[in-house]
Design an enzyme around this catalytic site. Structure first.
Site, PDB file in Angstrom:
ATOM      1  CG  HIS A  68      -2.048   0.946   1.136  1.00  0.00           C
ATOM      2  ND1 HIS A  68      -3.313   0.650   1.595  1.00  0.00           N
ATOM      3  CD2 HIS A  68      -2.124   2.192   0.636  1.00  0.00           C
ATOM      4  CE1 HIS A  68      -4.116   1.679   1.387  1.00  0.00           C
ATOM      5  NE2 HIS A  68      -3.408   2.636   0.803  1.00  0.00           N
ATOM      6  NE  ARG A  72       0.039  11.306  -3.120  1.00  0.00           N
ATOM      7  CZ  ARG A  72      -1.042  10.827  -2.492  1.00  0.00           C
ATOM      8  NH1 ARG A  72      -1.929  10.084  -3.146  1.00  0.00           N
ATOM      9  NH2 ARG A  72      -1.245  11.096  -1.231  1.00  0.00           N
ATOM     10  CG  ASN A 102      -4.926   7.424  -5.057  1.00  0.00           C
ATOM     11  OD1 ASN A 102      -3.820   6.921  -5.173  1.00  0.00           O
ATOM     12  ND2 ASN A 102      -5.296   8.090  -3.978  1.00  0.00           N
ATOM     13  CG  ASP A 162      -6.273   3.114  -0.861  1.00  0.00           C
ATOM     14  OD1 ASP A 162      -6.969   2.834   0.118  1.00  0.00           O
ATOM     15  OD2 ASP A 162      -5.330   3.929  -0.820  1.00  0.00           O
ATOM     16  CG  HIS A 189     -10.504   3.232   1.190  1.00  0.00           C
ATOM     17  ND1 HIS A 189      -9.438   4.052   1.490  1.00  0.00           N
ATOM     18  CD2 HIS A 189     -11.599   3.845   1.714  1.00  0.00           C
ATOM     19  CE1 HIS A 189      -9.880   5.118   2.157  1.00  0.00           C
ATOM     20  NE2 HIS A 189     -11.186   5.019   2.298  1.00  0.00           N
ATOM     21  CG  HIS A 242      -6.301   1.884   5.132  1.00  0.00           C
ATOM     22  ND1 HIS A 242      -7.652   1.681   5.037  1.00  0.00           N
ATOM     23  CD2 HIS A 242      -5.955   2.605   4.046  1.00  0.00           C
ATOM     24  CE1 HIS A 242      -8.094   2.253   3.939  1.00  0.00           C
ATOM     25  NE2 HIS A 242      -7.088   2.817   3.320  1.00  0.00           N
ATOM     26  CG  ASN A 288     -10.187   8.277   4.653  1.00  0.00           C
ATOM     27  OD1 ASN A 288     -10.758   7.679   5.558  1.00  0.00           O
ATOM     28  ND2 ASN A 288     -10.687   8.384   3.426  1.00  0.00           N
ATOM     29  CG  ASP A 315      -2.689   4.831   3.364  1.00  0.00           C
ATOM     30  OD1 ASP A 315      -2.530   5.186   2.176  1.00  0.00           O
ATOM     31  OD2 ASP A 315      -3.715   5.117   4.025  1.00  0.00           O
ATOM     32  CG  HIS A 319      -0.886  15.065   0.755  1.00  0.00           C
ATOM     33  ND1 HIS A 319      -1.703  14.937  -0.354  1.00  0.00           N
ATOM     34  CD2 HIS A 319      -1.354  14.173   1.659  1.00  0.00           C
ATOM     35  CE1 HIS A 319      -2.623  14.012  -0.133  1.00  0.00           C
ATOM     36  NE2 HIS A 319      -2.439  13.524   1.082  1.00  0.00           N
TER      37      HIS A 319
END
Ligand SMILES: [Zn+2]
Length: 458
Positions: A68, A72, A102, A162, A189, A242, A288, A315, A319
């Protein structure tokens, strides 16, 4: 004997799984010999072909495997790239990561997963396996081209939306049925969207005091309960991302007792941190699923120790600074994790006496590799096996400084914390991508016959 020089590494005195010290010889990307045979074989090689690594007191483990990871790329290269995320993985002791879908565009087609796979091979710091989206654009409306991704050069076996939950039960059922035909699995998820609209943190005493909209445990638990029953109904493989609540651990325990083919992961941050941290409104703690209560942390640790939870998944969610250094309600959700996973698991599970190094190797390497059915990862530390392994200094302590991390993300919730343990070396197919605790060279630059000696011990 061939005259062609090949790079060999002799590791002296490392302790496999924390047990009695042994010497180990790596040659041609594989473990060539253990114990006395390692020194004997090394002596037969020309001196300039053998790199010696003094590893007395260090613990030797199979390279960690993360199911996981958010890398990006494509689309959010301001947050992370395959290159920077792979460097972070190598430093953290991971010899394989699985890049969640994602990205932008979403990895819902053969073209995108092949691009990520290619970028991973080119960087050469760790193995990168793209995860395919379950639904087109993660929109939860129609199935993505699972077969085309499975048959692509990336050979995708793991599918996940996810970040979003596959909440339509008919679609989830179809996805579970479909992945059986490619020997794949769905990683869910688990988040019932209607129960978490606008949610900002765990629903409980702290959210009541702060007046923030809550994310209730039942939103996770109800989806897990539904999905283990669906997996049983269609006879397919389900993985739960998660897991964050005590109730989820109970449901998974129940499902496993009934023989349902479900596996589950927990993040390092959910093993250590609680929602009490949200009181300061620092968005670095916004994630999350959200940080839960102390009772949940206890249940997650117990579930990981007793095998109800199978693996650690980081996870890792980098950012850009502006997405986290703003007011709580506007901040992005997620934390970095690749470079702190090992110390946090040592702190919460080893140093508490909840697990030994054998179990550590299972939850960080052997079991995640088995879930994906990797043939080259999570293998025994035995002659003939691929040399994907790490050397860990369990006695070291480090004060976490995300500004010094290889990841582009600075959003580590562990900033300033003193944590135990450090990765001293990472070998990827026999090549030291990390040496003396620092990035060395990627596998793509490995040169035959390179030699020298290294003092891994600080
Ligand atoms: Zn997620």
């Amino acid at each position: 004997m061939s005259d062609t020089p090949t790079a060999a590494t002799l590791i002296l005195g490392a302790r496999p799984y924390g047990e009695a010290p042994l010497d180990l010889l790596i040659k041609d990307g594989r473990i060539a010999a253990l114990g006395e045979a390692a020194r004997a074989q090394a002596e037969q090689l020309k001196a300039e072909q053998v790199t010696t690594v003094e590893a007395e007191g260090l613990i030797m483990l199979p390279g960690m495997v993360d199911l996981h990871t958010h890398l990006r790329e494509p689309g959010r290269e301001d947050a992370e790239t395959v290159e920077t995320g792979s460097r972070a993985a190598a430093r953290g002791g991971f010899t394989a990561v699985h890049a969640m879908a994602n990205s932008s565009p979403v990895a819902d087609s053969a073209g995108v997963v092949e691009q990520v796979h290619r970028l991973g091979r080119a960087s050469g710091w760790t193995e990168v396996y793209p995860v395919g989206a379950v639904t087109v654009g993660l929109a939860g409306e129609r199935l993505a081209e699972l077969g085309a991704m499975a048959e692509s050069s990336a050979q995708v076996r793991m599918f996940s939306d996810d970040g979003m939950c596959v909440h339509n039960p008919v679609l989830m059922r179809r996805a579970l049925e479909y992945v059986k035909t490619v020997d794949g699995f769905i990683a869910q998820h688990a988040q019932e969207p209607l129960l978490t609209e606008g949610a900002q943190m765990n629903e409980g005493d702290v959210s009541a005091v702060l007046g923030l909209p809550g994310w209730p445990a039942v939103a996770e638990e109800s989806i897990i309960a539904r999905d283990v029953l669906l997996a049983q109904h269609v006879g397919s493989r389900l993985h739960i991302c998660h897991v964050s609540t005590a109730g989820s651990v109970e449901i998974i325990r129940w499902a496993k007792e009934r023989g349902i083919d479900v596996t589950a992961e927990v993040t390092p941050h959910h093993l250590l941190l609680t929602d009490e941290l949200v009181r300061g409104y620092d968005p670095v703690y916004k994630v999350n699923p959200p940080l839960r209560t102390g009772a949940d942390v206890e249940a997650l640790r117990a579930g990981l120790a007793d095998g109800t939870i199978d693996v650690i998944g980081t996870d890792h969610a980098p950012h850009p600074t502006q997405a986290k250094e703003c007011e709580w309600s506007a901040a992005a959700m997620g934390m970095t994790g690749l470079e702190t996973a090992l110390p946090v698991v040592i702190k919460t599970m080893i140093n508490t006496g909840l697990m030994d190094w054998r179990r550590f190797a299972e939850v960080t390497s052997i079991t995640p590799a088995r879930i994906y059915r990797h043939a080259h990862q999570g293998r025994p530390l035995q002659p003939g096996e691929p040399a994907n392994l790490i050397l860990v200094d369990a006695e070291a302590t480090q004060t976490v400084d995300p500004d010094g991390h290889a990841s582009k993300g600075r959003n580590s919730p562990f900033r300033g914390m003193e944590l135990p343990g450090a990765v001293r070396a990472t070998f990827l197919h026999g090549h030291p991508v990390v040496l003396d605790g620092e990035l060395n060279t990627p596998l793509s630059e490995a040169s035959a016959g390179a030699a020298g000696s290294s003092q891994v011990r600080p």
